[in-house]
Design a protein around this motif. Structure first.
Motif, PDB file in Angstrom:
ATOM      1  N   ASP A  94       0.840  -1.210   0.000  1.00 29.27           N
ATOM      2  CA  ASP A  94       0.000   0.000   0.000  1.00 29.27           C
ATOM      3  C   ASP A  94       0.871   1.255   0.000  1.00 29.27           C
ATOM      4  N   PHE A  95       1.657   1.395  -1.059  1.00 34.55           N
ATOM      5  CA  PHE A  95       2.594   2.511  -1.188  1.00 34.55           C
ATOM      6  C   PHE A  95       2.293   3.267  -2.472  1.00 34.55           C
ATOM      7  N   ALA A  96       2.744   4.525  -2.525  1.00 39.21           N
ATOM      8  CA  ALA A  96       2.515   5.335  -3.722  1.00 39.21           C
ATOM      9  C   ALA A  96       3.433   4.918  -4.861  1.00 39.21           C
ATOM     10  N   THR A  97       4.688   4.548  -4.517  1.00 40.53           N
ATOM     11  CA  THR A  97       5.660   4.182  -5.547  1.00 40.53           C
ATOM     12  C   THR A  97       6.515   3.014  -5.059  1.00 40.53           C
ATOM     13  N   LEU A  98       7.235   2.404  -5.983  1.00 40.29           N
ATOM     14  CA  LEU A  98       8.136   1.310  -5.639  1.00 40.29           C
ATOM     15  C   LEU A  98       9.260   1.788  -4.727  1.00 40.29           C
ATOM     16  N   VAL A  99       9.694   3.038  -4.894  1.00 36.78           N
ATOM     17  CA  VAL A  99      10.708   3.617  -4.012  1.00 36.78           C
ATOM     18  C   VAL A  99      10.202   3.625  -2.573  1.00 36.78           C
ATOM     19  N   ASP A 100       8.962   4.043  -2.376  1.00 41.98           N
ATOM     20  CA  ASP A 100       8.387   4.055  -1.033  1.00 41.98           C
ATOM     21  C   ASP A 100       8.343   2.644  -0.445  1.00 41.98           C
ATOM     22  N   ALA A 101       8.058   1.669  -1.292  1.00 40.94           N
ATOM     23  CA  ALA A 101       7.986   0.284  -0.824  1.00 40.94           C
ATOM     24  C   ALA A 101       9.341  -0.200  -0.324  1.00 40.94           C
ATOM     25  N   LEU A 102      10.415   0.079  -1.081  1.00 42.23           N
ATOM     26  CA  LEU A 102      11.748  -0.342  -0.641  1.00 42.23           C
ATOM     27  C   LEU A 102      12.167   0.423   0.605  1.00 42.23           C
ATOM     28  N   ASP A 103      11.874   1.709   0.672  1.00 40.34           N
ATOM     29  CA  ASP A 103      12.225   2.484   1.860  1.00 40.34           C
ATOM     30  C   ASP A 103      11.580   1.886   3.113  1.00 40.34           C
ATOM     31  N   HIS A 104      10.319   1.439   2.991  1.00 42.13           N
ATOM     32  CA  HIS A 104       9.656   0.831   4.143  1.00 42.13           C
ATOM     33  C   HIS A 104      10.264  -0.524   4.473  1.00 42.13           C
TER      34      HIS A 104
ATOM     35  N   ALA B  56      30.125   8.078  -6.401  1.00 49.79           N
ATOM     36  CA  ALA B  56      28.677   8.270  -6.269  1.00 49.79           C
ATOM     37  C   ALA B  56      28.424   9.606  -5.573  1.00 49.79           C
ATOM     38  N   PRO B  57      28.631  10.725  -6.304  1.00 54.79           N
ATOM     39  CA  PRO B  57      28.478  12.037  -5.674  1.00 54.79           C
ATOM     40  C   PRO B  57      27.037  12.303  -5.254  1.00 54.79           C
ATOM     41  N   ASP B  58      26.879  13.193  -4.284  1.00 58.34           N
ATOM     42  CA  ASP B  58      25.539  13.552  -3.818  1.00 58.34           C
ATOM     43  C   ASP B  58      24.675  14.021  -4.984  1.00 58.34           C
ATOM     44  N   ALA B  59      23.397  13.697  -4.911  1.00 58.50           N
ATOM     45  CA  ALA B  59      22.457  14.094  -5.957  1.00 58.50           C
ATOM     46  C   ALA B  59      21.071  14.184  -5.341  1.00 58.50           C
ATOM     47  N   VAL B  60      20.252  14.986  -5.958  1.00 56.77           N
ATOM     48  CA  VAL B  60      18.841  15.094  -5.547  1.00 56.77           C
ATOM     49  C   VAL B  60      18.040  14.126  -6.404  1.00 56.77           C
ATOM     50  N   PHE B  61      17.334  13.202  -5.756  1.00 59.37           N
ATOM     51  CA  PHE B  61      16.548  12.222  -6.494  1.00 59.37           C
ATOM     52  C   PHE B  61      15.211  12.839  -6.903  1.00 59.37           C
ATOM     53  N   PRO B  62      14.769  12.588  -8.123  1.00 54.68           N
ATOM     54  CA  PRO B  62      13.452  13.076  -8.541  1.00 54.68           C
ATOM     55  C   PRO B  62      12.351  12.381  -7.748  1.00 54.68           C
ATOM     56  N   GLN B  63      11.245  13.062  -7.567  1.00 52.15           N
ATOM     57  CA  GLN B  63      10.104  12.496  -6.853  1.00 52.15           C
ATOM     58  C   GLN B  63       9.152  11.848  -7.856  1.00 52.15           C
ATOM     59  N   ALA B  64       9.051  10.543  -7.797  1.00 54.37           N
ATOM     60  CA  ALA B  64       8.166   9.836  -8.725  1.00 54.37           C
ATOM     61  C   ALA B  64       6.714   9.986  -8.290  1.00 54.37           C
TER      62      ALA B  64
ATOM     63  N   PRO C 177       8.961  -6.910 -30.931  1.00 55.89           N
ATOM     64  CA  PRO C 177       8.924  -6.781 -29.475  1.00 55.89           C
ATOM     65  C   PRO C 177       7.902  -5.758 -29.011  1.00 55.89           C
ATOM     66  N   HIS C 178       7.269  -6.064 -27.901  1.00 59.02           N
ATOM     67  CA  HIS C 178       6.346  -5.143 -27.275  1.00 59.02           C
ATOM     68  C   HIS C 178       6.824  -4.890 -25.854  1.00 59.02           C
ATOM     69  N   GLY C 179       7.334  -3.694 -25.613  1.00 56.74           N
ATOM     70  CA  GLY C 179       7.740  -3.315 -24.270  1.00 56.74           C
ATOM     71  C   GLY C 179       6.522  -2.866 -23.484  1.00 56.74           C
ATOM     72  N   VAL C 180       6.150  -3.643 -22.478  1.00 57.44           N
ATOM     73  CA  VAL C 180       4.984  -3.318 -21.665  1.00 57.44           C
ATOM     74  C   VAL C 180       5.386  -2.256 -20.641  1.00 57.44           C
ATOM     75  N   ALA C 181       4.757  -1.086 -20.722  1.00 57.07           N
ATOM     76  CA  ALA C 181       5.051   0.012 -19.797  1.00 57.07           C
ATOM     77  C   ALA C 181       4.121  -0.092 -18.598  1.00 57.07           C
ATOM     78  N   VAL C 182       4.704  -0.254 -17.408  1.00 56.40           N
ATOM     79  CA  VAL C 182       3.934  -0.456 -16.185  1.00 56.40           C
ATOM     80  C   VAL C 182       4.178   0.712 -15.234  1.00 56.40           C
ATOM     81  N   THR C 183       3.112   1.332 -14.760  1.00 58.48           N
ATOM     82  CA  THR C 183       3.246   2.442 -13.818  1.00 58.48           C
ATOM     83  C   THR C 183       3.454   1.918 -12.399  1.00 58.48           C
ATOM     84  N   HIS C 184       3.920   2.828 -11.524  1.00 60.33           N
ATOM     85  CA  HIS C 184       4.056   2.483 -10.107  1.00 60.33           C
ATOM     86  C   HIS C 184       2.706   2.050  -9.539  1.00 60.33           C
ATOM     87  N   ALA C 185       1.653   2.777  -9.872  1.00 61.50           N
ATOM     88  CA  ALA C 185       0.331   2.471  -9.318  1.00 61.50           C
ATOM     89  C   ALA C 185      -0.144   1.097  -9.777  1.00 61.50           C
ATOM     90  N   ALA C 186       0.059   0.773 -11.066  1.00 63.63           N
ATOM     91  CA  ALA C 186      -0.362  -0.529 -11.571  1.00 63.63           C
ATOM     92  C   ALA C 186       0.425  -1.646 -10.900  1.00 63.63           C
TER      93      ALA C 186
END
Length: 578
Positions: A22-32, A167-175, A193-202
């Motif tokens: 129950d996360f907004a993005t995959l990044v949030d899921a890994l952080d948890h 790996a210098p410091d960087a600001v990560f974009p907010q997905a 080939p068909h590249g299936v594009a999958v969103t974070h929500a899906a």
């Protein structure tokens, strides 16, 4: 004690209340997940633990990878291709790309099913389709992957070398939940080939749906050998454990191929193992490897295996029964089987059998499958169709005629589905997207029917052999030949061809292991009689050498490629003796 002996696996439970993706993005899921103690565990060919990789370590490594990618000029929306070798390096690259706002594109490893040139060509086609800015690969595959990268003008990098960069410091974009998380190519994506594009929500919707459908509970643990370039391996056995805070244990796919029973050894040695998935052929190989003189209980303990998932291909009840017969002595329970149905275009799961119901079949008369009328004076023949469960949470399933007209219960037609986890699109292919996505509904390309809320899958519409207005399923022909002594699943490919006289007819290619011309002639006639009994027609029967029939990168028979190779003359059958 050696360093390897001192390694301990990540725990099966970290004591926290489980969150079902129950996360907004995959990044949030890994952080948890990283705030707990679960993680990924990698094993050598004999099942010995070589690396425990807690989610906290994965998060730190992924963030460092993201900083390296940003320093290399990667921006949100860039595609990052990577050969999907099962290991910590791929995991940190995949999640690193996501942290950087890029789209990871998992690509297959070479297999024993094709040669060097065909593998390079396959990679080149998928690179040309996804247009990544970088291709990562393990150093030992630098020659093959580098050749494909050079062919497409893509920068190729060994991930061991990239990992040494600053790996210098960087600001990560907010997905955002509506952003694309990754591109998935199906195992058969070669020429078109068909590249299936999958969103974070899906993605997160599907990860929640199938984990809730499997009734994942405290202490559950996953074991997998499935490749990470296939949707069941990537989504079901890598991203799902992360998003649902489950520890997972892995064998490499090639190690399973060499020693299939190592999979069951790993399940037996890990007391917490309760979840593991495989296509039908995985269960088949294991059942065949067990000697009738050996007691499974002398080697295995499968009594804790609560969910033995099955999907990714047609589910065969005879194979499932053979597995039960081989391993019931080791505590395996038939009720653990959990059939499911899904496809990459729906992220993964479309339907899931409720746990504990096991394999349920319905016998369907062949004329119902073929769309014809019952044959007068001929005995009725039936095929056992496996129940693939109920729609996953948030998913609707409908059965329709070819023209889109809805069909009632128990009527066979095209399977359509709609839900939050249906793909965004085929990458840069609006025509193909429009052809299968209509008003939010996805045409799966499969044929099946609904019965009392459960879905039964009959076969792939594109594989159907249609002759004189009658439908013939290639699986029925192939399974019939497999019943003859000396043949097994994967030895037979059935498809339609046009004869020199302009008539449509089924052709059946059969891998033959005998070199005796007389025996080949006998086999050809025996196969011809068996196929005639199924189709009512004289078919073209061709015996071909072993290891001739092409496979997809996930090991499944590719009928379409077999047909193309046969018609082009690249598959050369044995000559018919005079």
């Amino acid at each position: 004690m050696s360093t390897t002996d001192a390694i301990g696996p990540t725990p099966s439970d970290d004591g926290r209340a489980r969150r079902f993706a129950d996360f907004a993005t995959l990044v949030d899921a890994l952080d948890h997940a990283a705030d707990g103690t679960c993680g990924l565990n990698f094993h050598d060919p004999r099942g010995v633990l070589t690396r425990a990789y807690p989610y906290s370590e994965l998060r730190d490594d992924a963030r460092a990878t993201a900083r390296r990618l940003i320093a290399a000029g990667v921006v949100p929306g860039d595609r990052i291709a990577m050969l999907a070798e099962t290991g910590a390096e791929f995991a940190q690259l995949f999640f690193g790309a996501v942290y950087a706002g890029a789209w990871p594109v998992p690509l297959p490893l070479p297999t024993s099913f094709g040669g060097r040139d065909s593998y390079i060509d396959q990679l080149a086609v998928q690179l040309g389709s996804s247009e990544p800015c970088l291709l990562f690969y393990p150093r030992e595959l630098a020659e093959l992957a580098g050749a494909a990268a050079a062919q497409c003008g893509v920068e190729g990098l060994a991930w061991e070398d990239f990992a040494t960069r600053p790996a210098p410091d960087a600001v990560f974009p907010q997905a955002a939940p509506t952003d694309i998380a990754y591109l998935q190519y199906s195992s058969g994506s070669t020429r078109f080939p068909h590249g299936v594009a999958v969103t974070h929500a899906a993605l997160l919707s599907n990860l929640a749906a199938h984990s809730i459908g499997m009734e994942v509970r405290a202490g559950d643990r996953c074991v997998s050998w499935l490749p990470w370039y296939h949707d069941m391996g990537l989504v079901g056995c890598l991203l799902s454990p992360v998003a649902n805070q489950v520890s997972a244990d892995y064998l490499k796919t090639e190690d399973f191929a060499r020693r299939p029973l190592a999979w069951l050894d790993l399940i037996s040695r890990n007391p917490g193992t309760t979840l593991s998935y495989s296509p039908t052929f995985g269960y088949d190989i294991c059942a065949r490897r067990m000697s009738s003189q050996t007691r499974a209980s002398d080697r295995f303990d499968l009594s804790r295996w609560r969910v033995a998932g099955n999907g990714a291909d047609m589910i065969r009840p005879d194979v499932m029964q053979s597995f039960v017969d081989a391993f019931a002595d080791a505590g395996f329970q038939a009720s653990a089987f959990l059939p499911s149905y899904g496809l990459a275009e729906a992220t993964l799961a479309v339907s899931i059998m409720p746990p504990g119901e096991g394999i349920v079949v319905e016998l369907v008369e062949e004329t119902e499958l073929s769309g014809g009328d019952a044959a007068c004076g001929r005995p009725q023949r039936y095929r056992a169709i496996v129940n693939c469960g109920k729609p996953a949470r948030g998913m609707e399933i409908a059965i329709r005629e070819e023209d889109g007209t809805p069909l009632p219960d128990r009527a066979i037609g095209k399977v359509w589905c709609r839900g939050a986890s249906v793909m965004h699109s085929y990458f840069r292919d609006p025509d193909a997207t429009a052809a299968c996505l209509v008003d939010g509904w996805l045409d799966t390309g499969d044929m099946g029917y609904l019965s009392d809320g459960y879905v039964y899958i009959v076969g792939r519409a594109k594989d159907m052999i249609i002759i004189n207005g009658k439908n013939h399923w290639p699986q029925d022909i192939e399974w019939a030949v497999e019943q003859l002594p000396g043949f097994k699943a994967g030895d037979i490919a059935a498809f339609a061809i046009t004869t020199p006289g302009g008539e449509e007819t089924p052709a059946v290619l059969v891998q033959c292991r005998t070199s005796d011309n007389g025996e080949r002639a006998r086999l050809r006639e025996e196969i011809r009689d068996r196929v005639r009994a199924i189709t009512g027609m004289n078919c073209v029967i061709e015996l071909v050498p072993p290891k001739t029939l092409p496979r997809t990168s996930s090991g499944k028979l590719s009928r379409a490629k077999a047909r193309n190779l046969y018609l082009s003359g690249e598959i050369q059958p044995y000559a018919v003796a005079a």
